[in-house]
Design a protein around this motif. Structure first.
Motif, PDB file in Angstrom:
ATOM      1  N   LYS A  10      50.301 -30.200  52.185  1.00  0.00           N
ATOM      2  CA  LYS A  10      51.504 -29.650  51.559  1.00  0.00           C
ATOM      3  C   LYS A  10      51.305 -29.518  50.052  1.00  0.00           C
ATOM      4  N   TYR A  46      51.274 -26.077  47.768  1.00  0.00           N
ATOM      5  CA  TYR A  46      52.102 -25.768  46.605  1.00  0.00           C
ATOM      6  C   TYR A  46      51.266 -25.509  45.360  1.00  0.00           C
ATOM      7  N   ARG A  51      50.355 -17.410  41.854  1.00  0.00           N
ATOM      8  CA  ARG A  51      51.333 -16.589  41.152  1.00  0.00           C
ATOM      9  C   ARG A  51      51.019 -16.479  39.674  1.00  0.00           C
ATOM     10  N   GLU A  86      54.399 -33.616  34.916  1.00  0.00           N
ATOM     11  CA  GLU A  86      55.782 -33.911  35.337  1.00  0.00           C
ATOM     12  C   GLU A  86      55.898 -33.781  36.851  1.00  0.00           C
ATOM     13  N   ASN A  89      61.801 -34.061  33.786  1.00  0.00           N
ATOM     14  CA  ASN A  89      60.818 -33.031  33.491  1.00  0.00           C
ATOM     15  C   ASN A  89      60.316 -32.440  34.788  1.00  0.00           C
ATOM     16  N   PHE A  90      60.495 -31.149  34.932  1.00  0.00           N
ATOM     17  CA  PHE A  90      60.054 -30.503  36.160  1.00  0.00           C
ATOM     18  C   PHE A  90      59.033 -29.440  35.818  1.00  0.00           C
ATOM     19  N   PRO A  91      58.244 -29.034  36.828  1.00  0.00           N
ATOM     20  CA  PRO A  91      57.320 -27.923  36.578  1.00  0.00           C
ATOM     21  C   PRO A  91      58.117 -26.719  36.086  1.00  0.00           C
ATOM     22  N   ASN A 104      57.591 -23.512  35.595  1.00  0.00           N
ATOM     23  CA  ASN A 104      57.556 -22.147  36.132  1.00  0.00           C
ATOM     24  C   ASN A 104      58.145 -22.038  37.540  1.00  0.00           C
ATOM     25  N   LEU A 105      58.761 -23.130  38.000  1.00  0.00           N
ATOM     26  CA  LEU A 105      59.355 -23.120  39.328  1.00  0.00           C
ATOM     27  C   LEU A 105      60.847 -22.826  39.211  1.00  0.00           C
ATOM     28  N   GLU A 144      63.466 -23.188  44.549  1.00  0.00           N
ATOM     29  CA  GLU A 144      62.118 -23.464  45.075  1.00  0.00           C
ATOM     30  C   GLU A 144      61.810 -24.953  45.021  1.00  0.00           C
ATOM     31  N   LEU A 145      62.241 -25.576  43.914  1.00  0.00           N
ATOM     32  CA  LEU A 145      62.020 -27.018  43.779  1.00  0.00           C
ATOM     33  C   LEU A 145      62.770 -27.774  44.873  1.00  0.00           C
ATOM     34  N   ARG A 205      63.705 -26.648  47.762  1.00  0.00           N
ATOM     35  CA  ARG A 205      63.066 -26.381  49.054  1.00  0.00           C
ATOM     36  C   ARG A 205      61.796 -27.215  49.204  1.00  0.00           C
ATOM     37  N   MET A 206      61.057 -27.318  48.089  1.00  0.00           N
ATOM     38  CA  MET A 206      59.799 -28.048  48.142  1.00  0.00           C
ATOM     39  C   MET A 206      60.012 -29.540  48.419  1.00  0.00           C
ATOM     40  N   ILE A 207      60.967 -30.134  47.718  1.00  0.00           N
ATOM     41  CA  ILE A 207      61.225 -31.560  47.921  1.00  0.00           C
ATOM     42  C   ILE A 207      61.728 -31.799  49.348  1.00  0.00           C
ATOM     43  N   ASP A 255      60.889 -30.042  51.884  1.00  0.00           N
ATOM     44  CA  ASP A 255      59.691 -29.897  52.716  1.00  0.00           C
ATOM     45  C   ASP A 255      58.867 -31.185  52.720  1.00  0.00           C
ATOM     46  N   LEU A 256      58.827 -31.850  51.547  1.00  0.00           N
ATOM     47  CA  LEU A 256      58.014 -33.060  51.441  1.00  0.00           C
ATOM     48  C   LEU A 256      58.700 -34.281  52.055  1.00  0.00           C
ATOM     49  N   ARG A 257      60.026 -34.324  51.982  1.00  0.00           N
ATOM     50  CA  ARG A 257      60.709 -35.555  52.402  1.00  0.00           C
ATOM     51  C   ARG A 257      61.437 -35.445  53.719  1.00  0.00           C
TER      52      ARG A 257
END
Lengths: 260, 235
Positions: A3, A7, A14, A71, B83-85, B87-88, B92-93, B95-97, B99-101
């Protein structure tokens, strides 16, 4: 792990830079193949570019990605995911996306050129194989360096120095030592010297395959003399594998004990 | 739920935690307080295994944190600095979390509650500090884990969002969760928490409820009681 890999890979897929990198190879390979009559010369020129550029791009991408995704990494560390999966996933994400840029960038022009009907397919495959190896090696080394340096500027500096050393300075020292000790038998020393640098090793590997090792001079001749063609190929590939595996193990080791 | 035994951690020569023991068995809201640099965040990050302790053991829900990462399924964590990535996109963030959890339906409700719909397609790098903190809260509260760890949850929130956050925390408490909070805002602590864990120079100097603390220090409000604790230990 898959996973995380997914990502990281999408994230890079992109990114504008992946496409610039891809387009660069595409144009380079197109120009070299279609404006040049001699296929083996084209392969050599490509090799010279790949052998310097792939490590450089791998190093810079590896370091930048690590620091930029700090981060994100911290966010992931609080999730129920193993540390090794996080770092391995990110590493493979970068290394694979760079490898794809290289494979498609050079592969497409070769397919258009009619590669599958030509005898150069093995030379070409070897070129791509070493390119992929160099990508995996240098991204791994860059990751190791960034994991060991909290300071971005320092990490970046060390990584670029590492590239400069392996790509340029190493050869200089190597050559100097050959000149200084020319009265002694140097076969084994130069063989060892080649093994210890993945860039030199890749170059030797391709030149051995192209059967023009005389052009390179000493290292190529020594390799040929020592191993014969088959054994030399396998030994080189084995050493390249070591060059990949050792930094990756180092990443895993460091990641296990690092505080965030 | 959480058992910390003999925890030691130093960064270079700076000793942050020294032989810290903490036992949190019951449900409720626990505030971890202490001056800057007293080791609050290090303690929390040790519980999450983001910081690797030099010595000592930590057990969460009966599991040794060194052995496996699975215990983190039991914990929802709100980090101090969101602090998050960059460019996301927000969605999307999320959805990603997920997906992971694992699956959750609660995110929609929280998006509405904090008015995050207009920001779903915005890149995280372009959000204001308060909005980022709302996203941070959303990511933490959208799962239903038995332990909640909130590091400075009120940072950057406007009054309305702060009220919503308090409600949210109380709702989670009703469900019988164990909630750890660090905060520098004493009114927030006084309003929300059942028990206080006071850290000073890497160790616990007080553990008990607010009434006991006030009585021990002879002060009528929490802010002064904490100040008195600090003064007592510095003399």
């Amino acid at each position: 792990m898959f996973k995380i890999l997914k990502y990281s890979f999408y994230d890079l897929a992109r990114s504008r830079w992946s496409y610039i990198y891809f387009l660069f190879y595409l144009i380079l390979a197109l120009v070299l193949l279609f404006l040049n009559n001699d296929l083996s010369k084209a392969v050599i020129t490509l090799m010279n570019v790949i052998i310097i550029l792939v490590p450089l791009i791998g190093t810079i991408f590896g370091v930048m990605y690590y620091y930029n995704s700090r981060e994100f990494t911290e966010l992931l560390l609080a999730q129920p995911i193993k540390r090794s999966s996080i770092f391995l996933g990110q590493y493979l994400g970068i290394a694979l996306s760079l490898s794809f840029s290289l494979l498609f960038g050079i592969g497409i022009p070769f397919v258009i050129y009619g590669l599958f009907n030509s005898g150069a397919i093995w030379d070409f495959s070897l070129l791509l194989l070493t390119g992929v190896f160099l990508t995996f090696i240098f991204v791994a080394i860059a990751f190791t360096i960034s994991l060991n340096n909290e300071n971005k500027i320092k990490g970046f500096g060390y990584a670029v120095l590492m590239w400069l050393f392996l790509a340029v300075i190493y050869d200089g020292i190597f050559l100097m030592s050959l000149v200084i000790f020319e009265d002694y038998p140097l076969d084994k020393l130069s063989l060892l010297g080649t093994m210890l640098n993945p860039i030199d090793l890749s170059r030797t590997l391709i030149l051995l395959k192209l059967d023009i090792s005389a052009l390179l001079g000493y290292t190529g001749a020594v390799f040929k003399q020592f191993f014969g063609r088959q054994l030399g190929l396998f030994t080189s590939i084995f050493v390249l594998c070591l060059w990949t595996v050792i930094p990756v193990l180092r990443i895993l080791y460091k990641a296990r004990s690092k505080d965030f | 739920m959480i058992e910390v035994v003999g925890l030691c951690k130093q960064f270079n020569r700076n000793v942050v935690l020294s032989d810290l023991n903490l036992h949190i068995a019951e449900q409720g809201i626990f505030a971890i307080l202490g001056p800057n640099g007293s080791g609050k965040t290090t303690l929390i990050k040790s519980i999450l295994s983001m910081v690797i302790p030099d010595k000592g053991s930590i057990r969460v829900a009966g599991m040794d944190v060194k052995k496996s990462s699975d215990y983190r399924k039991q914990i929802d964590y709100l980090p101090q600095i969101a602090n998050f990535p960059s460019n996301l996109k927000v969605k999307e963030l999320i959805r990603m979390i997920k997906d992971l959890r694992g699956k959750t339906e609660k995110d929609q409700q929280l998006i509405e509650q904090f008015g995050l719909q207009p920001y779903l397609d915005a890149k995280l790098g372009n959000l204001s500090g308060g909005t980022k903190q709302k996203v941070n809260i959303l990511l933490t509260f959208m799962f239903d884990s038995p332990i909640l760890i909130l590091d400075e949850p009120s940072t950057g929130l406007d009054p309305l969002a702060l009220i919503q956050l308090k409600e949210l925390i109380l709702q989670e408490k009703q469900k019988g969760k164990t909630i750890l909070i660090t905060s520098h805002i004493m009114s927030f602590v006084e309003e929300m928490t059942d028990e206080i864990v006071f850290l000073l120079e890497g160790n616990i100097h007080f553990k008990g409820d607010i009434q006991t603390l006030k009585k021990d220090t002879g002060q009528s409000d929490l802010e002064h009681a904490i100040a008195a604790l600090l003064e007592k230990n510095h003399v």
